[in-house]
Design a protein around this motif. Structure first.
Motif, mmCIF file in Angstrom:
data_model
loop_
_atom_site.group_PDB
_atom_site.id
_atom_site.type_symbol
_atom_site.label_atom_id
_atom_site.label_comp_id
_atom_site.label_asym_id
_atom_site.label_seq_id
_atom_site.Cartn_x
_atom_site.Cartn_y
_atom_site.Cartn_z
ATOM 1 N N TRP A 1 3.803 -11.427 15.263
ATOM 2 C CA TRP A 1 2.551 -10.566 14.373
ATOM 3 C C TRP A 1 1.495 -12.006 13.935
ATOM 4 O O TRP A 1 0.289 -11.555 13.960
ATOM 5 C CB TRP A 1 3.016 -10.119 13.287
ATOM 6 C CG TRP A 1 4.208 -11.055 12.362
ATOM 7 C CD1 TRP A 1 5.313 -11.354 12.536
ATOM 8 C CD2 TRP A 1 3.670 -11.844 11.314
ATOM 9 N NE1 TRP A 1 6.012 -12.153 11.727
ATOM 10 C CE2 TRP A 1 4.871 -12.352 10.817
ATOM 11 C CE3 TRP A 1 2.455 -12.222 10.701
ATOM 12 C CZ2 TRP A 1 5.001 -13.521 9.912
ATOM 13 C CZ3 TRP A 1 2.520 -13.260 9.672
ATOM 14 C CH2 TRP A 1 3.457 -13.733 9.085
ATOM 15 N N ASP A 2 2.117 -13.133 13.931
ATOM 16 C CA ASP A 2 1.184 -14.395 13.548
ATOM 17 C C ASP A 2 0.288 -14.630 14.524
ATOM 18 O O ASP A 2 -0.824 -14.934 14.454
ATOM 19 C CB ASP A 2 2.228 -15.457 12.812
ATOM 20 C CG ASP A 2 1.602 -16.361 12.234
ATOM 21 O OD1 ASP A 2 0.079 -16.231 11.840
ATOM 22 O OD2 ASP A 2 2.038 -17.473 11.921
ATOM 23 N N THR B 1 6.043 -9.783 2.480
ATOM 24 C CA THR B 1 4.567 -10.449 2.318
ATOM 25 C C THR B 1 3.974 -9.407 2.975
ATOM 26 O O THR B 1 2.678 -9.359 2.123
ATOM 27 C CB THR B 1 4.678 -11.626 3.382
ATOM 28 O OG1 THR B 1 5.031 -11.216 4.913
ATOM 29 C CG2 THR B 1 5.705 -12.827 2.739
ATOM 30 N N TRP B 2 4.046 -8.590 3.771
ATOM 31 C CA TRP B 2 3.114 -7.809 4.310
ATOM 32 C C TRP B 2 2.733 -6.697 3.532
ATOM 33 O O TRP B 2 1.804 -6.461 3.081
ATOM 34 C CB TRP B 2 3.790 -7.211 5.811
ATOM 35 C CG TRP B 2 3.948 -8.278 6.807
ATOM 36 C CD1 TRP B 2 3.252 -9.176 7.066
ATOM 37 C CD2 TRP B 2 5.047 -7.962 7.894
ATOM 38 N NE1 TRP B 2 3.895 -9.966 8.067
ATOM 39 C CE2 TRP B 2 4.969 -9.110 8.679
ATOM 40 C CE3 TRP B 2 6.101 -7.010 8.205
ATOM 41 C CZ2 TRP B 2 5.754 -9.361 9.560
ATOM 42 C CZ3 TRP B 2 6.854 -7.398 9.155
ATOM 43 C CH2 TRP B 2 6.568 -8.504 10.048
ATOM 44 N N GLU C 1 8.652 -8.688 5.368
ATOM 45 C CA GLU C 1 8.370 -7.357 5.220
ATOM 46 C C GLU C 1 7.564 -7.513 3.592
ATOM 47 O O GLU C 1 6.619 -6.681 3.546
ATOM 48 C CB GLU C 1 9.348 -6.338 5.014
ATOM 49 C CG GLU C 1 9.883 -6.032 6.536
ATOM 50 C CD GLU C 1 11.059 -5.168 6.677
ATOM 51 O OE1 GLU C 1 11.516 -4.764 5.454
ATOM 52 O OE2 GLU C 1 11.617 -4.849 7.534
#
Length: 225
Positions: free
Chosen positions: A182-183, A52-53, A50
């Motif tokens: 997500w990646d 990082t985003w 979280e």
């Protein structure tokens, strides 16, 4: 198109992100972790991602070690744990996370068939080097690519650009492998062929792109050609 280049996320894909908490919980000096380490490991990883985003969208980049420390501090507080020695031990163990059991043989098979292999990770260069050396897989990797080169976390498109810049390959020559949905969406949307390692049997994320392959572990990656 035959894949020439196999690119792997690091944390959660090649390296078990739960290993640090599990190992510390088995040590007598950190017995307070025994009952809570699975939840602590889950929260630690969740907050790490979280952060990082949120930093990426706010344009407030920092190195991955900082978000790793911050995520752990949140997870420890959530469990009511305030022991500097336990915190230090968990962070120490994160530098030597165990690779999943199938990783060495899988990478060796790819190299034996003439493929290029790489890590593409949010991790800082020092963290990645320590993990790769600890797992004994450095000889099986052609490159270890860190987002610190460009200063933004995945899934920004500039991160996936790093693969083409390093190897000079077309997007459809790349098989990108990650355990993070997500990646996978980021890489699939970018134009890579993707394999999602779905350890937990989760549903596919409702995002803008889907995985091309869904696997339980990394064993069969060399069969995807």
């Amino acid at each position: 198109m035959t894949f020439t280049t196999y690119v792997f996320d690091a944390y959660g894909t090649l390296f078990d992100v739960n290993a640090a908490a599990e190992a510390a919980a088995a040590e007598p000096d950190h017995a307070a972790l025994q009952a809570v380490w699975p939840k602590l490991a889950f929260d630690w990883r969740r907050k790490q991602l979280e952060y990082t985003w949120l930093r990426a969208v706010a344009n407030r980049h920092c190195d991955f070690w900082t978000v790793t420390e911050d995520g752990l501090d949140w997870a420890l507080e959530a469990q009511g744990l305030d022991d500097p020695a336990t915190r230090e031990r968990l962070l120490e163990l994160y530098w030597e996370l165990a690779a999943y059991a199938e990783v060495p043989a899988m990478l060796a098979a790819l190299k034996a068939s003439g493929k290029q292999t790489a890590i593409l990770s949010n991790g800082s260069p020092a963290m990645l080097e320590a993990a790769v050396q600890s797992a004994g897989i450095s000889e099986q990797l052609d490159a270890v690519l860190s987002v610190e080169t460009i200063g933004v976390f995945k899934p920004h498109a500039q991160v996936y650009d790093m693969v083409q810049n390093r190897f000079g390959c077309a997007r459809d020559e790349v098989l990108f492998v990650s355990s993070n949905g997500w990646d996978i969406a980021g890489a699939s949307g970018y134009g890579f062929h993707t394999a999602w390692v779905n350890h937990a049997g989760d549903p596919v994320d409702r995002l803008y792109a889907r995985p091309h392959h869904i696997l339980q572990d990394l064993t069969t990656i060399p069969e995807i050609t």
